[in-house]
Write a protein that holds these residues in place. Structure first.
Motif, mmCIF file in Angstrom:
data_model
loop_
_atom_site.group_PDB
_atom_site.id
_atom_site.type_symbol
_atom_site.label_atom_id
_atom_site.label_comp_id
_atom_site.label_asym_id
_atom_site.label_seq_id
_atom_site.Cartn_x
_atom_site.Cartn_y
_atom_site.Cartn_z
ATOM 1 N N GLY A 19 0.758 -1.031 -0.165
ATOM 2 C CA GLY A 19 0.398 0.130 0.002
ATOM 3 C C GLY A 19 1.175 0.875 -0.225
ATOM 4 N N ALA A 20 2.237 1.486 -0.027
ATOM 5 C CA ALA A 20 3.272 2.347 -0.193
ATOM 6 C C ALA A 20 3.774 2.566 -1.425
ATOM 7 C CB ALA A 20 4.007 2.417 1.408
ATOM 8 N N ASP A 21 4.360 3.273 -1.496
ATOM 9 C CA ASP A 21 5.064 3.146 -2.535
ATOM 10 C C ASP A 21 7.125 3.812 -2.212
ATOM 11 O OD1 ASP A 21 2.710 3.206 -4.869
ATOM 12 O OD2 ASP A 21 2.827 5.057 -4.486
ATOM 13 N N LYS A 22 6.666 4.350 -1.418
ATOM 14 C CA LYS A 22 8.306 4.500 -0.899
ATOM 15 C C LYS A 22 9.397 2.876 -0.397
ATOM 16 C CE LYS A 22 10.834 7.105 3.096
ATOM 17 N NZ LYS A 22 9.877 7.651 4.028
ATOM 18 N N ALA A 23 9.828 3.164 -0.813
ATOM 19 C CA ALA A 23 11.470 1.939 -0.790
ATOM 20 C C ALA A 23 11.529 2.480 0.689
ATOM 21 C CB ALA A 23 12.337 2.226 -1.857
ATOM 22 N N LEU A 24 11.578 1.396 1.629
ATOM 23 C CA LEU A 24 12.268 0.536 2.456
ATOM 24 C C LEU A 24 13.664 0.516 2.569
ATOM 25 C CD1 LEU A 24 9.483 -1.105 4.406
ATOM 26 C CD2 LEU A 24 10.211 1.338 4.624
ATOM 27 N N LEU A 25 13.991 -0.331 0.953
ATOM 28 C CA LEU A 25 15.530 -0.698 0.483
ATOM 29 C C LEU A 25 15.465 -0.933 -1.042
ATOM 30 C CD1 LEU A 25 16.462 -4.078 2.836
ATOM 31 C CD2 LEU A 25 17.524 -2.415 3.062
ATOM 32 N N SER A 26 16.485 -0.353 -0.934
ATOM 33 C CA SER A 26 16.652 -0.186 -2.579
ATOM 34 C C SER A 26 17.956 -0.861 -2.614
ATOM 35 C CB SER A 26 16.165 1.251 -3.629
ATOM 36 O OG SER A 26 16.583 2.097 -3.122
ATOM 37 N N THR A 27 17.567 -1.544 -4.154
ATOM 38 C CA THR A 27 19.107 -2.129 -5.135
ATOM 39 C C THR A 27 19.296 -1.731 -6.130
ATOM 40 O OG1 THR A 27 18.654 -4.088 -4.570
ATOM 41 C CG2 THR A 27 19.514 -3.198 -2.469
ATOM 42 N N LEU A 28 20.704 -2.114 -7.256
ATOM 43 C CA LEU A 28 20.264 -2.160 -8.516
ATOM 44 C C LEU A 28 19.911 -3.663 -8.808
ATOM 45 C CD1 LEU A 28 23.727 0.051 -8.929
ATOM 46 C CD2 LEU A 28 21.989 0.439 -9.811
ATOM 47 N N THR A 29 20.054 -4.464 -7.853
ATOM 48 C CA THR A 29 19.791 -6.267 -8.749
ATOM 49 C C THR A 29 19.102 -6.884 -7.452
ATOM 50 O OG1 THR A 29 21.779 -7.326 -6.839
ATOM 51 C CG2 THR A 29 21.816 -6.310 -9.468
ATOM 52 N N LYS A 30 18.064 -7.765 -7.736
ATOM 53 C CA LYS A 30 17.401 -8.053 -6.873
ATOM 54 C C LYS A 30 18.266 -9.020 -6.336
ATOM 55 C CE LYS A 30 13.579 -11.633 -7.833
ATOM 56 N NZ LYS A 30 12.328 -12.354 -8.496
ATOM 57 N N THR A 31 19.686 -9.708 -6.500
ATOM 58 C CA THR A 31 20.296 -10.200 -5.633
ATOM 59 C C THR A 31 20.959 -9.850 -4.110
ATOM 60 O OG1 THR A 31 21.054 -12.033 -7.755
ATOM 61 C CG2 THR A 31 21.878 -12.135 -5.547
ATOM 62 N N ASP A 32 21.185 -8.740 -4.875
ATOM 63 C CA ASP A 32 20.880 -7.267 -3.398
ATOM 64 C C ASP A 32 20.359 -7.259 -2.184
ATOM 65 O OD1 ASP A 32 23.492 -7.313 -4.745
ATOM 66 O OD2 ASP A 32 23.518 -5.348 -5.321
ATOM 67 N N LEU A 33 19.121 -7.392 -2.775
ATOM 68 C CA LEU A 33 18.293 -6.840 -2.452
ATOM 69 C C LEU A 33 17.577 -8.234 -1.697
ATOM 70 C CD1 LEU A 33 15.213 -4.332 -2.731
ATOM 71 C CD2 LEU A 33 14.862 -6.718 -1.671
ATOM 72 N N LEU A 34 17.772 -9.160 -1.887
ATOM 73 C CA LEU A 34 17.748 -10.183 -1.527
ATOM 74 C C LEU A 34 18.338 -10.859 -0.332
ATOM 75 C CD1 LEU A 34 15.707 -12.357 -3.757
ATOM 76 C CD2 LEU A 34 14.629 -11.619 -2.074
ATOM 77 N N GLU A 35 19.587 -10.425 -0.042
ATOM 78 C CA GLU A 35 20.977 -10.867 0.681
ATOM 79 C C GLU A 35 20.446 -9.388 1.905
ATOM 80 O OE1 GLU A 35 24.566 -10.081 -1.968
ATOM 81 O OE2 GLU A 35 24.639 -11.516 -2.720
ATOM 82 N N GLN A 36 20.389 -8.105 1.710
ATOM 83 C CA GLN A 36 20.145 -7.736 2.369
ATOM 84 C C GLN A 36 18.589 -8.259 3.329
ATOM 85 O OE1 GLN A 36 21.213 -3.635 1.232
ATOM 86 N NE2 GLN A 36 21.742 -4.111 0.129
ATOM 87 N N LEU A 37 17.708 -8.307 3.450
ATOM 88 C CA LEU A 37 16.740 -8.744 3.602
ATOM 89 C C LEU A 37 16.640 -9.538 4.966
ATOM 90 C CD1 LEU A 37 13.295 -8.246 2.960
ATOM 91 C CD2 LEU A 37 14.025 -10.810 1.500
#
Length: 74
Positions: A19-37
């Motif tokens: 329901g929100a558009d503001k990013a809580l985390l953002s990365t260039l790659t999906k792999t990087d985001l999943l590592e930070q999750l």
């Protein structure tokens, strides 16, 4: 329980609350985001829906694992 989404966002990937558009985390790659999750979700309770580039849900993860309503290993 909060619901989060990992989605493609322009030239990268973002995690946001449903329901929100503001990013809580953002990365260039999906792999990087999943590592930070896991670090981001430490101490939080929620369901994370991980989407493909086309927007389909490919996986759902529950944090912490003990909150998962299913008894499967998946």
């Amino acid at each position: 329980m909060n619901i989060y989404h990992v989605v493609a966002d322009g030239s990268g990937w973002k995690l946001h609350t449903q329901g929100a558009d503001k990013a809580l985390l953002s990365t260039l790659t999906k792999t990087d985001l999943l590592e930070q999750l896991p670090s981001y979700m430490a101490g939080r309770t929620g369901s994370v829906k991980i989407h493909t580039e086309t927007g389909e849900i490919e996986e759902e993860r529950t944090y912490p694992r003990s909150e998962d309503p299913r008894r499967s290993k998946g």
